[in-house]
Motif scaffolding. Structure first.
Motif, mmCIF file in Angstrom:
data_model
loop_
_atom_site.group_PDB
_atom_site.id
_atom_site.type_symbol
_atom_site.label_atom_id
_atom_site.label_comp_id
_atom_site.label_asym_id
_atom_site.label_seq_id
_atom_site.Cartn_x
_atom_site.Cartn_y
_atom_site.Cartn_z
ATOM 1 N N ALA A 56 2.404 1.616 -3.356
ATOM 2 C CA ALA A 56 1.444 1.862 -4.434
ATOM 3 C C ALA A 56 0.870 3.270 -4.414
ATOM 4 C CB ALA A 56 0.315 0.842 -4.365
ATOM 5 N N ILE A 57 0.834 3.942 -3.245
ATOM 6 C CA ILE A 57 0.245 5.263 -3.171
ATOM 7 C C ILE A 57 1.257 6.258 -2.616
ATOM 8 C CG2 ILE A 57 -2.095 4.365 -2.886
ATOM 9 C CD1 ILE A 57 -1.884 4.981 0.094
ATOM 10 N N LYS A 58 0.997 7.516 -2.942
ATOM 11 C CA LYS A 58 1.852 8.590 -2.473
ATOM 12 C C LYS A 58 0.988 9.832 -2.337
ATOM 13 C CE LYS A 58 5.835 11.401 -3.803
ATOM 14 N NZ LYS A 58 6.818 11.691 -4.864
ATOM 15 N N ILE A 77 0.830 -1.199 0.000
ATOM 16 C CA ILE A 77 0.000 0.000 0.000
ATOM 17 C C ILE A 77 0.865 1.250 0.000
ATOM 18 C CG2 ILE A 77 -1.627 1.351 1.397
ATOM 19 C CD1 ILE A 77 -2.862 -1.324 2.282
ATOM 20 N N GLN A 109 -4.477 10.299 -15.406
ATOM 21 C CA GLN A 109 -4.223 8.861 -15.424
ATOM 22 C C GLN A 109 -3.143 8.548 -16.459
ATOM 23 O OE1 GLN A 109 -5.570 6.641 -13.255
ATOM 24 N NE2 GLN A 109 -6.489 8.465 -12.303
ATOM 25 N N CYS A 143 -0.152 4.698 -11.664
ATOM 26 C CA CYS A 143 -1.143 5.029 -12.688
ATOM 27 C C CYS A 143 -1.637 6.465 -12.666
ATOM 28 C CB CYS A 143 -2.353 4.094 -12.565
ATOM 29 S SG CYS A 143 -1.964 2.362 -12.866
ATOM 30 N N GLU A 144 -1.126 7.286 -11.760
ATOM 31 C CA GLU A 144 -1.708 8.626 -11.637
ATOM 32 C C GLU A 144 -0.635 9.679 -11.417
ATOM 33 O OE1 GLU A 144 -5.306 10.817 -9.087
ATOM 34 O OE2 GLU A 144 -4.319 9.015 -8.315
ATOM 35 N N SER A 187 -5.876 15.646 -11.723
ATOM 36 C CA SER A 187 -5.548 14.219 -11.716
ATOM 37 C C SER A 187 -5.461 13.708 -13.144
ATOM 38 C CB SER A 187 -6.622 13.443 -10.956
ATOM 39 O OG SER A 187 -6.414 12.042 -11.091
ATOM 40 N N TRP A 242 -4.044 11.848 -1.930
ATOM 41 C CA TRP A 242 -3.341 10.576 -2.092
ATOM 42 C C TRP A 242 -3.548 10.061 -3.509
ATOM 43 C CZ3 TRP A 242 -0.155 8.729 1.625
ATOM 44 C CH2 TRP A 242 -0.278 9.304 2.893
ATOM 45 N N ARG A 243 -2.451 9.747 -4.184
ATOM 46 C CA ARG A 243 -2.540 9.271 -5.569
ATOM 47 C C ARG A 243 -1.853 7.922 -5.723
ATOM 48 N NH1 ARG A 243 2.131 9.606 -8.641
ATOM 49 N NH2 ARG A 243 3.817 10.897 -7.800
ATOM 50 N N GLU A 244 -2.190 7.227 -6.802
ATOM 51 C CA GLU A 244 -1.539 5.961 -7.129
ATOM 52 C C GLU A 244 -0.251 6.246 -7.897
ATOM 53 O OE1 GLU A 244 -4.177 3.346 -9.189
ATOM 54 O OE2 GLU A 244 -5.902 4.023 -8.043
ATOM 55 N N ILE A 245 0.862 5.739 -7.384
ATOM 56 C CA ILE A 245 2.152 6.040 -8.002
ATOM 57 C C ILE A 245 2.241 5.503 -9.425
ATOM 58 C CG2 ILE A 245 4.643 5.582 -7.896
ATOM 59 C CD1 ILE A 245 4.461 5.706 -4.904
#
Length: 221
Positions: free
Chosen positions: A30-32, A27, A46, A68-69, A44, A63-66
């Motif tokens: 995967a997120i940052k 987790i 993608q 894919c975002e 945002s 919080w974003r997905e490292i």
């Protein structure tokens, strides 16, 4: 027997703890988080399919997905664009003034400046359409709009009028056009300033000569 059960339970507990730890690591990896500072909004984006979020990201932590975002930041505080010639005659800077034509087709150079803000609600649509940072849009989109508005207005007046009594009128009319044309894209015009107009030298000489004649006539009365 009891020792075997206790050992099995300890092993299971250790396995669960390991799984939880691995999930926690995944987790975190995967997120940052991104911090949107005051005076900015985020967009945002993608990375996988190029999609753009419909709503702007407000000030605060996001919080974003490292994988894919991405988050693109746009300033919403006061911005300025200056289009002028260098102040020093021997300067190596590029002449960035706006060149348009008057009613009689004469070239007129103008030093102008524009202050504006961005409507945060329209920023995602702006990014989706142009995919450029504000610094690029200022030099391309806004600059083009400034020249277009000025050309539309300046063709209503002679070069002499633009140098003298119609200069402020032309400025106000240009600002009105800019406000109408740029607002749909999210640019809110605060002030358009026309610092100086420079028609051909012969026009300036003729104006100065006319002024001198009037002054001479007044002195002789």
């Amino acid at each position: 027997m009891r020792k075997n059960q206790q050992g099995s339970m300890a092993l299971m507990a250790g396995g669960v703890a390991a799984v939880v730890a691995i999930l926690a690591i995944l987790i975190v990896v995967a997120i940052k988080y991104e911090r949107v500072k005051p005076g900015f909004v985020g967009v945002s984006v993608q990375k996988c399919d190029g999609g753009v979020g419909e709503a702007p990201i407000p000030v605060g932590v996001y919080w974003r997905e490292i994988m894919c975002e991405d988050v693109v930041m746009y300033p919403t505080n006061l911005q300025s664009l200056e289009l002028m010639r260098p102040k020093a005659k021997d300067s190596e800077e590029i002449d960035d003034s706006v060149l348009v034509t008057s009613k009689e087709g004469m070239p007129v150079a103008a030093d102008v400046s524009l202050t504006f803000t961005l409507d945060g609600a329209k920023v995602p649509t702006l990014y989706k359409k142009y995919r450029q940072e504000l610094s690029v849009l200022s030099q391309v989109l806004v600059r083009k709009a400034v020249r277009g508005a000025m050309q539309q207005v300046f063709t209503r007046y002679t070069a002499e009028e633009l140098y003298s009594d119609k200069k402020e009128v032309a400025r106000a009319e240009s600002q009105a056009i800019l406000m109408k044309d740029l607002s749909p894209s999210g640019f809110e015009v605060v002030q358009f300033t026309l610092d100086e107009t420079r028609p051909p030298k012969q026009i300036i000489d003729a104006i100065n000569a006319k002024v001198a004649m009037i002054q001479d006539a007044q002195r002789s009365e």
